[in-house]
Design an enzyme around this catalytic site. Structure first.
Site, PDB file in Angstrom:
ATOM      1  N   SER A  99      18.137 -65.427 -88.581  1.00 18.39           N
ATOM      2  CA  SER A  99      17.007 -64.776 -89.238  1.00 18.39           C
ATOM      3  C   SER A  99      17.449 -63.711 -90.241  1.00 18.39           C
ATOM      4  O   SER A  99      18.527 -63.130 -90.129  1.00 18.39           O
ATOM      5  CB  SER A  99      16.116 -64.114 -88.191  1.00 18.39           C
ATOM      6  N   GLN A 100      16.555 -63.459 -91.168  1.00 19.17           N
ATOM      7  CA  GLN A 100      16.743 -62.399 -92.174  1.00 19.17           C
ATOM      8  C   GLN A 100      16.874 -61.052 -91.447  1.00 19.17           C
ATOM      9  O   GLN A 100      16.102 -60.772 -90.527  1.00 19.17           O
ATOM     10  CB  GLN A 100      15.497 -62.417 -93.049  1.00 19.17           C
TER      11      GLN A 100
END
Ligand code: SAH
Length: 391
Positions: A99-100
């Site tokens: 994930s970011q």
């Protein structure tokens, strides 16, 4: 994320330039140190800019410090290491993503982590989110549906000394009841609804954070439950995560569906041909190649640090296409150059073959990939553990 941001604020940030020249004179540790600081500054900035929607003007106490302590470059594939600190989701093996960083910070903040907490994560992926949590809470229990990813994350977390993280391969739909209740539950894959078992395993006043909704309109939800079981939902932000995978329920004991392991091997005069033949043998466990029409074309690319590891990656990619896109193959063309591989596969969706699948690739785990030199060329082999014997 997996997060391709559906939020315009997140989308329109200018990309941070990557200047290899500027970094060359710094020692590796210092290089990552300054990149990590920059990543944290970007996260703080995004918290400020999204505060009206998320309800948080800054990251939760200790969250940025925890992220500052985790070497994110160790959680991404070597070919993406130079982008490890960009505020973006990155590809992992098997079509999954890490994930970011802003989304990791936001989800961690929404969990309101405390030192004495026990947290359940669904979707270990690279293990990065679990590593961040391990600095903030007492115990992290994490489930990952792709066995290869679970294994790699467990090994990585152990190597980095995260002794309070426990990873297990399996479907998170039913949670991990043995260690419930959890003070927090974080789901890092998007589903249509919160699985009821997860809500049951959430302690009163605990927070469950999960992307929920159809793929094109996922919302990050912050869910709490009070002592009497009443559930409250808060819609935090639009996001896009990789989908939640539901495995078929295990067959009842005694039904004759024991776990079985099938050995496969392919010998050819070049490594590339052995790779292609072995992948075809893997696909034929579901539908024999001769019954598949080559109507859809799929491109593959992967790299590794050794031919052995390259074979493992390649088989993971093929198994992933079979599991997630429900494809089977009629033929493969593989080119190997050094330690990287490019390939094209031609095949069909399983359903379109009109054949009953012999095994279900979603229940597989690929084991012992091996590449050997022989007198006449190469031999590639592996074992596939499935839930039932091919008929
Ligand atoms: N938390 C991860 C990001 C993972 S992306 C990180 O920090 O790197 C989402 C992950 O959820 C993928 O690895 C995917 O394989 C996994 N997943 C999807 N469905 C699942 C399920 N039913 N149970 C457990 N994991 C699942």
């Amino acid at each position: 994320m997996a997060v391709q941001r559906t939020d315009p604020l997140l989308q329109n940030r200018p990309a941070r330039p990557n200047e290899p020249g500027a970094k060359r004179d710094q020692p590796a540790g210092a290089m990552h140190e300054s990149e990590r600081r920059q990543m944290l500054a970007t996260i703080e900035d995004l918290f400020r800019r999204t505060a009206a929607r998320t309800g948080f003007g800054s990251a939760g106490s200790g969250v940025l410090e925890a992220m500052g302590r985790v070497p994110r470059e160790q959680f991404v594939p070597p070919e993406s290491a130079h982008r490890a600190y960009d505020d973006t989701a990155l590809a992992l093996a098997c079509g999954q993503t890490i994930s970011q960083p802003f989304v990791v910070a936001l989800m961690t903040t929404l969990l309101r982590p405390r030192r004495d907490h026990r947290v359940l994560e669904i979707g270990t992926g690279s293990g990065y989110q679990a590593a961040v949590l391990s600095h903030l809470v007492r115990e992290v229990w994490s489930l990952e549906v792709v066995p290869e990813l679970a294994h790699a994350a467990a090994t990585r977390l152990q190597r980095l000394g995260h002794r309070n993280v426990h990873v297990q391969a399996g479907d998170g739909t039913h949670g991990w009841p043995e260690h419930a209740p959890y003070d927090g539950i974080v789901v890092t894959c998007g589903g249509e609804a919160v699985p009821p078992a997860l809500l049951e395993q959430l302690a009163p006043h605990g927070h469950l954070v999960m992307p929920v909704g159809p793929a094109d309109d996922q919302r990050l939800l912050d869910v709490t439950r009070d002592r009497r079981g009443a559930v409250r939902l808060r819609d935090v932000l639009g996001v896009r995560f990789v989908p939640f995978v539901h495995l078929p329920a295990p067959a009842p004991q005694g039904a004759g569906d024991d776990a079985r392991s099938i050995g496969l091997a392919a010998a050819a005069d070049s490594a590339a041909a052995a790779f292609a033949d072995l992948a075809l043998a893997v696909s034929s466990l579901v539908v024999p190649a001769r019954q598949v029409r080559p109507e859809r074309r799929i491109e593959f690319a992967c790299s590794a640090t050794s031919p052995q590891q390259l074979l493992a990656r390649w088989l993971d990619e093929v198994a992933w296409a079979m599991r997630r896109q429900e494809l089977v193959f009629a033929t493969f063309e593989v080119a190997v150059r050094g330690d990287s591989l490019r390939a094209t596969g031609w095949g069909q969706p399983i359903e379109a073959t009109g054949t009953t699948p012999r095994t279900d690739p979603r229940t597989w785990s690929l084991q012992d990939p091996r590449l050997e030199r022989t007198a006449t060329g190469y031999r590639a082999s592996c074992r596939v553990a499935t839930d039932r014997q091919p008929v």
